[in-house]
Motif scaffolding. Structure first.
Motif, PDB file in Angstrom:
ATOM      1  N   GLY A  55       0.812  -1.206   0.000  1.00 29.31           N
ATOM      2  CA  GLY A  55       0.000   0.000   0.000  1.00 29.31           C
ATOM      3  C   GLY A  55       0.848   1.261   0.000  1.00 29.31           C
ATOM      4  O   GLY A  55       2.037   1.246   0.367  1.00 29.31           O
ATOM      5  N   LEU A  56       0.231   2.351  -0.384  1.00 30.85           N
ATOM      6  CA  LEU A  56       0.958   3.615  -0.530  1.00 30.85           C
ATOM      7  C   LEU A  56       1.441   4.145   0.814  1.00 30.85           C
ATOM      8  O   LEU A  56       2.484   4.805   0.888  1.00 30.85           O
ATOM      9  N   ALA A  57       0.697   3.876   1.875  1.00 36.55           N
ATOM     10  CA  ALA A  57       1.096   4.377   3.193  1.00 36.55           C
ATOM     11  C   ALA A  57       2.429   3.791   3.626  1.00 36.55           C
ATOM     12  O   ALA A  57       3.142   4.388   4.447  1.00 36.55           O
ATOM     13  N   ALA A  58       2.778   2.621   3.100  1.00 36.65           N
ATOM     14  CA  ALA A  58       4.031   1.967   3.481  1.00 36.65           C
ATOM     15  C   ALA A  58       5.225   2.485   2.696  1.00 36.65           C
ATOM     16  O   ALA A  58       6.369   2.154   3.015  1.00 36.65           O
ATOM     17  N   LEU A  59       4.973   3.286   1.680  1.00 40.92           N
ATOM     18  CA  LEU A  59       6.057   3.736   0.808  1.00 40.92           C
ATOM     19  C   LEU A  59       6.924   4.780   1.501  1.00 40.92           C
ATOM     20  O   LEU A  59       6.432   5.782   2.020  1.00 40.92           O
ATOM     21  N   SER A  60       8.207   4.544   1.514  1.00 38.21           N
ATOM     22  CA  SER A  60       9.183   5.507   2.014  1.00 38.21           C
ATOM     23  C   SER A  60      10.510   5.195   1.344  1.00 38.21           C
ATOM     24  O   SER A  60      10.710   4.102   0.801  1.00 38.21           O
ATOM     25  N   MET A  61      11.403   6.145   1.389  1.00 37.56           N
ATOM     26  CA  MET A  61      12.719   5.905   0.820  1.00 37.56           C
ATOM     27  C   MET A  61      13.411   4.752   1.549  1.00 37.56           C
ATOM     28  O   MET A  61      14.115   3.944   0.928  1.00 37.56           O
ATOM     29  N   ARG A  62      13.191   4.660   2.847  1.00 33.61           N
ATOM     30  CA  ARG A  62      13.810   3.575   3.621  1.00 33.61           C
ATOM     31  C   ARG A  62      13.287   2.215   3.185  1.00 33.61           C
ATOM     32  O   ARG A  62      14.059   1.270   3.000  1.00 33.61           O
ATOM     33  N   ARG A  63      11.949   2.097   2.973  1.00 35.67           N
ATOM     34  CA  ARG A  63      11.381   0.819   2.551  1.00 35.67           C
ATOM     35  C   ARG A  63      11.881   0.416   1.168  1.00 35.67           C
ATOM     36  O   ARG A  63      12.115  -0.766   0.894  1.00 35.67           O
ATOM     37  N   VAL A  64      12.020   1.381   0.297  1.00 37.40           N
ATOM     38  CA  VAL A  64      12.527   1.085  -1.046  1.00 37.40           C
ATOM     39  C   VAL A  64      13.973   0.617  -0.959  1.00 37.40           C
ATOM     40  O   VAL A  64      14.373  -0.353  -1.626  1.00 37.40           O
ATOM     41  N   ALA A  65      14.748   1.277  -0.138  1.00 35.82           N
ATOM     42  CA  ALA A  65      16.146   0.876   0.023  1.00 35.82           C
ATOM     43  C   ALA A  65      16.243  -0.535   0.588  1.00 35.82           C
ATOM     44  O   ALA A  65      17.086  -1.333   0.149  1.00 35.82           O
ATOM     45  N   GLU A  66      15.391  -0.868   1.551  1.00 41.90           N
ATOM     46  CA  GLU A  66      15.389  -2.217   2.123  1.00 41.90           C
ATOM     47  C   GLU A  66      15.077  -3.258   1.053  1.00 41.90           C
ATOM     48  O   GLU A  66      15.679  -4.324   1.005  1.00 41.90           O
ATOM     49  N   ARG A  67      14.129  -2.951   0.194  1.00 42.30           N
ATOM     50  CA  ARG A  67      13.761  -3.894  -0.860  1.00 42.30           C
ATOM     51  C   ARG A  67      14.917  -4.106  -1.830  1.00 42.30           C
ATOM     52  O   ARG A  67      15.110  -5.208  -2.358  1.00 42.30           O
ATOM     53  N   LEU A  68      15.687  -3.064  -2.055  1.00 43.22           N
ATOM     54  CA  LEU A  68      16.819  -3.150  -2.968  1.00 43.22           C
ATOM     55  C   LEU A  68      18.076  -3.688  -2.281  1.00 43.22           C
ATOM     56  O   LEU A  68      19.051  -4.020  -2.956  1.00 43.22           O
ATOM     57  N   GLY A  69      18.039  -3.735  -0.961  1.00 42.87           N
ATOM     58  CA  GLY A  69      19.202  -4.213  -0.232  1.00 42.87           C
ATOM     59  C   GLY A  69      20.355  -3.229  -0.221  1.00 42.87           C
ATOM     60  O   GLY A  69      21.526  -3.636  -0.244  1.00 42.87           O
ATOM     61  N   VAL A  70      20.023  -1.931  -0.187  1.00 42.17           N
ATOM     62  CA  VAL A  70      21.056  -0.903  -0.169  1.00 42.17           C
ATOM     63  C   VAL A  70      20.769   0.070   0.968  1.00 42.17           C
ATOM     64  O   VAL A  70      19.707   0.036   1.590  1.00 42.17           O
ATOM     65  N   GLY A  71      21.708   0.950   1.236  1.00 45.08           N
ATOM     66  CA  GLY A  71      21.498   1.980   2.238  1.00 45.08           C
ATOM     67  C   GLY A  71      20.559   3.055   1.721  1.00 45.08           C
ATOM     68  O   GLY A  71      20.551   3.371   0.527  1.00 45.08           O
ATOM     69  N   PRO A  76      15.918  12.679  -5.493  1.00 46.38           N
ATOM     70  CA  PRO A  76      16.099  13.574  -4.356  1.00 46.38           C
ATOM     71  C   PRO A  76      15.111  13.394  -3.211  1.00 46.38           C
ATOM     72  O   PRO A  76      15.396  13.786  -2.081  1.00 46.38           O
ATOM     73  N   GLY A  77      13.932  12.810  -3.467  1.00 45.69           N
ATOM     74  CA  GLY A  77      12.970  12.667  -2.383  1.00 45.69           C
ATOM     75  C   GLY A  77      11.726  11.917  -2.812  1.00 45.69           C
ATOM     76  O   GLY A  77      11.574  11.499  -3.960  1.00 45.69           O
ATOM     77  N   LYS A  78      10.810  11.758  -1.857  1.00 45.70           N
ATOM     78  CA  LYS A  78       9.605  10.975  -2.098  1.00 45.70           C
ATOM     79  C   LYS A  78       8.685  11.634  -3.125  1.00 45.70           C
ATOM     80  O   LYS A  78       8.005  10.954  -3.895  1.00 45.70           O
ATOM     81  N   GLY A  79       8.641  12.965  -3.136  1.00 46.58           N
ATOM     82  CA  GLY A  79       7.790  13.660  -4.095  1.00 46.58           C
ATOM     83  C   GLY A  79       8.178  13.346  -5.525  1.00 46.58           C
ATOM     84  O   GLY A  79       7.327  13.019  -6.368  1.00 46.58           O
ATOM     85  N   GLU A  80       9.456  13.415  -5.810  1.00 43.96           N
ATOM     86  CA  GLU A  80       9.940  13.089  -7.156  1.00 43.96           C
ATOM     87  C   GLU A  80       9.742  11.601  -7.456  1.00 43.96           C
ATOM     88  O   GLU A  80       9.403  11.225  -8.584  1.00 43.96           O
ATOM     89  N   LEU A  81       9.950  10.757  -6.436  1.00 44.46           N
ATOM     90  CA  LEU A  81       9.774   9.320  -6.624  1.00 44.46           C
ATOM     91  C   LEU A  81       8.337   8.979  -6.994  1.00 44.46           C
ATOM     92  O   LEU A  81       8.088   8.168  -7.888  1.00 44.46           O
ATOM     93  N   LEU A  82       7.383   9.609  -6.329  1.00 39.87           N
ATOM     94  CA  LEU A  82       5.979   9.333  -6.628  1.00 39.87           C
ATOM     95  C   LEU A  82       5.637   9.727  -8.062  1.00 39.87           C
ATOM     96  O   LEU A  82       4.926   8.997  -8.763  1.00 39.87           O
ATOM     97  N   ASP A  83       6.146  10.851  -8.520  1.00 44.96           N
ATOM     98  CA  ASP A  83       5.901  11.259  -9.909  1.00 44.96           C
ATOM     99  C   ASP A  83       6.484  10.236 -10.881  1.00 44.96           C
ATOM    100  O   ASP A  83       5.868   9.901 -11.904  1.00 44.96           O
ATOM    101  N   LEU A  84       7.662   9.733 -10.583  1.00 39.50           N
ATOM    102  CA  LEU A  84       8.280   8.717 -11.430  1.00 39.50           C
ATOM    103  C   LEU A  84       7.454   7.436 -11.446  1.00 39.50           C
ATOM    104  O   LEU A  84       7.302   6.799 -12.498  1.00 39.50           O
ATOM    105  N   MET A  85       6.926   7.050 -10.294  1.00 38.70           N
ATOM    106  CA  MET A  85       6.078   5.853 -10.216  1.00 38.70           C
ATOM    107  C   MET A  85       4.832   6.007 -11.078  1.00 38.70           C
ATOM    108  O   MET A  85       4.455   5.105 -11.837  1.00 38.70           O
TER     109      MET A  85
END
Length: 253
Positions: free
Chosen positions: A48-64, A73-82
């Motif tokens: 769900g969208l409420a779970a989306l954060s830069m930290r959660r994405v990094a965890e899924r990718l296995g990176v810092g 640069p941030g969640k706002g830009e990431l959401l537009d890309l999505m």
């Protein structure tokens, strides 16, 4: 309901990322914008969208987490890309039978399917849409479906908005129905069978004659309180009927 807003990122950075005019490379590994965006979509699809954060994405990718900021640069830009990315999923066939009406129906059904694949789209307010290549291509394709049928440019824009708004509202009911089954453990048919006998005892047909008659007919047919797919089909046909009237008026004029 959790709601996010598109178009909140830095305009220059968002547009540069959306159109890939500039992408800084990481010193380590093959982490890039596309991988980050796909991982973010996976998080939103799964949790769900409420779970989306830069930290959660990094965890899924296995990176810092900080390594993501090298690219986005941030969640706002990431959401537009999505948003721009998933809008690139809708098919755009060159030949659709049925003239403009067949083309609009195909567009509506493809967008219905897109919302069902990515239900988090219903939680994003897009009055300020991401102005990326996929969103722009989708808009252009949908406008071309009604090009040359006698509508003004503003009417064309309004027709596309009308169809998309109808799909958005209709698919919300379908998603809520599916969520009700998942969260209660009862199918619509099971729910209806459990409630119908008690409703028959308390419902006075003399007091509510029309509701009793129509409700009984619909309940018998749907084995549920409603049928979201059938409602979508019926409503879409009526929306297209209304557009046909507009087109006929313009041609007559």
């Amino acid at each position: 309901m959790h709601v996010e807003y598109s178009g909140t990122g830095d305009p220059a950075r968002s547009l540069a990322l959306l159109w890939r005019t500039r992408e800084r490379t990481s010193r380590g590994g093959d982490l890039g914008v596309d991988r980050i965006v796909r991982a973010a979509i996976d998080v939103a699809d799964t949790d769900g969208l409420a779970a989306l954060s830069m930290r959660r994405v990094a965890e899924r990718l296995g990176v810092g987490t900080m390594s993501l900021y090298t690219h986005v640069p941030g969640k706002g830009e990431l959401l537009d890309l999505m948003l721009d990315t998933v809008h690139g999923e809708t098919p755009r066939p060159a030949d659709v039978p049925g003239g403009w009406r067949g083309r609009l129906e195909r567009i509506a059904r493809d967008n219905w399917a897109l919302y069902l694949r990515h239900r988090w789209l219903l939680q994003v307010a897009t009055t300020r849409p991401p102005l990326g290549p996929h969103v722009t291509a989708r808009y252009d394709y949908e406008l071309r479906a009604i090009e040359g049928i006698g509508l003004t440019d503003l009417e064309m824009d309004a027709v596309i908005t009308l169809v998309d708004s109808y799909v958005h509202g209709a698919v919300r009911g379908a998603v809520e129905a599916a969520q009700a089954t998942a969260r209660t453990g009862l199918t619509d048919e099971q729910w209806w069978q459990a409630h119908a006998p008690y409703l028959e005892k308390v419902m006075d047909p003399a007091r509510f004659p029309t509701a009793a008659r129509v409700g009984a007919t619909a309940g018998q047919e749907y084995q549920a309180a409603t049928d979201p797919t059938r409602a979508f089909d019926f409503g879409l046909a009526r929306v297209l009927d209304g557009i046909a009237t507009l087109v006929a008026d313009r041609c007559a004029g």
